[in-house]
Scaffold this motif. Structure first.
Motif, short mmCIF file in Angstrom:
data_model
loop_
_atom_site.label_atom_id
_atom_site.label_comp_id
_atom_site.label_asym_id
_atom_site.label_seq_id
_atom_site.Cartn_x
_atom_site.Cartn_y
_atom_site.Cartn_z
N THR A 1 0.80 -1.22 0.00
CA THR A 1 0.00 0.00 0.00
C THR A 1 0.84 1.27 0.00
OG1 THR A 1 -0.15 -0.14 2.42
CG2 THR A 1 -1.96 -1.08 1.15
N HIS A 2 2.09 1.17 0.46
CA HIS A 2 2.95 2.35 0.54
C HIS A 2 3.82 2.52 -0.70
CE1 HIS A 2 5.48 -1.02 1.55
NE2 HIS A 2 6.56 -0.26 1.48
N ILE A 3 3.79 1.57 -1.62
CA ILE A 3 4.70 1.59 -2.77
C ILE A 3 4.25 2.64 -3.80
CG2 ILE A 3 5.63 0.28 -4.72
CD1 ILE A 3 6.78 -0.52 -2.02
N ARG A 4 5.23 3.45 -4.22
CA ARG A 4 4.96 4.47 -5.25
C ARG A 4 5.86 4.31 -6.47
NH1 ARG A 4 1.32 4.24 -2.72
NH2 ARG A 4 0.14 5.80 -1.54
N ASP A 5 6.94 3.55 -6.34
CA ASP A 5 7.84 3.33 -7.47
C ASP A 5 8.07 1.83 -7.65
OD1 ASP A 5 8.39 6.04 -8.29
OD2 ASP A 5 9.51 6.25 -6.42
N GLY B 1 1.42 4.97 -9.17
CA GLY B 1 2.77 5.50 -9.09
C GLY B 1 3.55 5.30 -10.38
N GLU C 1 12.34 7.29 -3.21
CA GLU C 1 12.44 6.98 -1.79
C GLU C 1 12.46 5.46 -1.66
OE1 GLU C 1 9.76 9.11 0.87
OE2 GLU C 1 9.21 10.38 -0.84
N ASN D 1 12.22 3.35 0.68
CA ASN D 1 11.21 2.67 1.51
C ASN D 1 9.81 2.76 0.92
OD1 ASN D 1 10.64 5.34 2.01
ND2 ASN D 1 10.91 5.23 4.23
N ARG D 2 9.70 3.38 -0.26
CA ARG D 2 8.41 3.40 -0.97
C ARG D 2 8.56 2.81 -2.37
NH1 ARG D 2 5.05 8.81 -0.23
NH2 ARG D 2 3.38 7.29 -0.31
#
Length: 241
Positions: free
Chosen positions: A14-18, A113, A169, A171-172
């Motif tokens: 859910t936190h992944i953007r890349d 993302g 980032e 962590n994302r």
């Protein structure tokens, strides 16, 4: 190989953007065997350059690959070759071996993302391969060996350059790779890591040493079906489920 997660768990992505993907034997399955053409051309290049029999050239090629990250890097270091001539020669292959993959295309397109191809090959090879798969338009950019100043994965400086260029980032972000050693740095800097393996662990596996580290703690997930894995991750991202 120690058991690994094969299906994303709730909230894992859910936190992944890349979303970062290796190219060869990752975006297309290993049984497509496209890379065997490149591999053969690299052997021929070494044989012609050093005037060696094919079997001796192959041994040396593989030594350079293992010791330097790519055959190209080894040839540049040991023999000062022109990298452009090498890249043009080894990627002059038949891309009809790669078939369109609508399921993978839809899965990548639906991810939230940004999406990147991060390859030790060159951009032209990545474009032609992704075009054959029918997925090229779904990526924001391709980071190739030229953009990496010819320093291949798994060198840490190459990941740093990629992440710095695109302001990623760690962590994302998540990285998908078919070589365990190329996931060591991504995990260390905070990315999630997904190892792509041949379907049912069948078909050509390449050199044994390439697959050392399958059971390493730097690998979060293992899958033999990238499209299905991405769809499962996507379900975790959809509200109300």
């Amino acid at each position: 190989m120690a058991p690994k997660n094969h299906t994303p768990q709730p909230d894992d992505f859910t936190h992944i953007r890349d979303w970062v993907f290796d190219l060869d034997n990752t975006l297309y399955p290993r049984h497509t065997d496209l890379f065997s053409q490149i591999d053969a051309r690299m052997t021929d290049f070494v044989a012609e350059l050093l005037q060696l029999p094919s079997d001796e050239a192959r041994v040396l090629q593989k030594q350079y690959y293992r010791d330097h990250g790519t055959t190209l890097k080894g040839l540049m270091t040991e023999h000062k070759i022109d990298p452009n001539a090498f890249l043009e020669r080894v990627h002059d292959i038949d891309y009809s071996w790669v078939k369109p993959d609508p399921a993978l295309g839809e899965a990548i397109k639906s991810l939230p993302g940004r999406k990147f191809i991060f390859t030790n090959g060159d951009t032209r090879h990545a474009q032609r391969t992704a075009q054959a798969l029918g997925i090229l338009d779904h990526f924001d950019d391709i980071f190739d060996i030229v953009a990496a100043d010819l320093m291949p994965k798994p060198a840490a400086v190459t990941y740093d350059k990629f992440m710095g260029l695109h302001r990623i980032e760690a962590n994302r972000a998540v990285m998908f790779e078919d070589l365990p050693r190329n996931l060591t740095v991504p995990k260390a800097v905070g990315m999630k890591t997904v190892l792509i393996v041949p379907n049912n662990m069948e078909g050509p596996l390449g050199d044994v040493w390439e697959h050392e580290g399958y059971d390493g703690e730097h690998i979060d997930y293992v899958t033999d079906d990238l499209a299905a894995f991405l769809k499962a991750a996507q379900r975790q991202l959809e509200p109300g489920e």
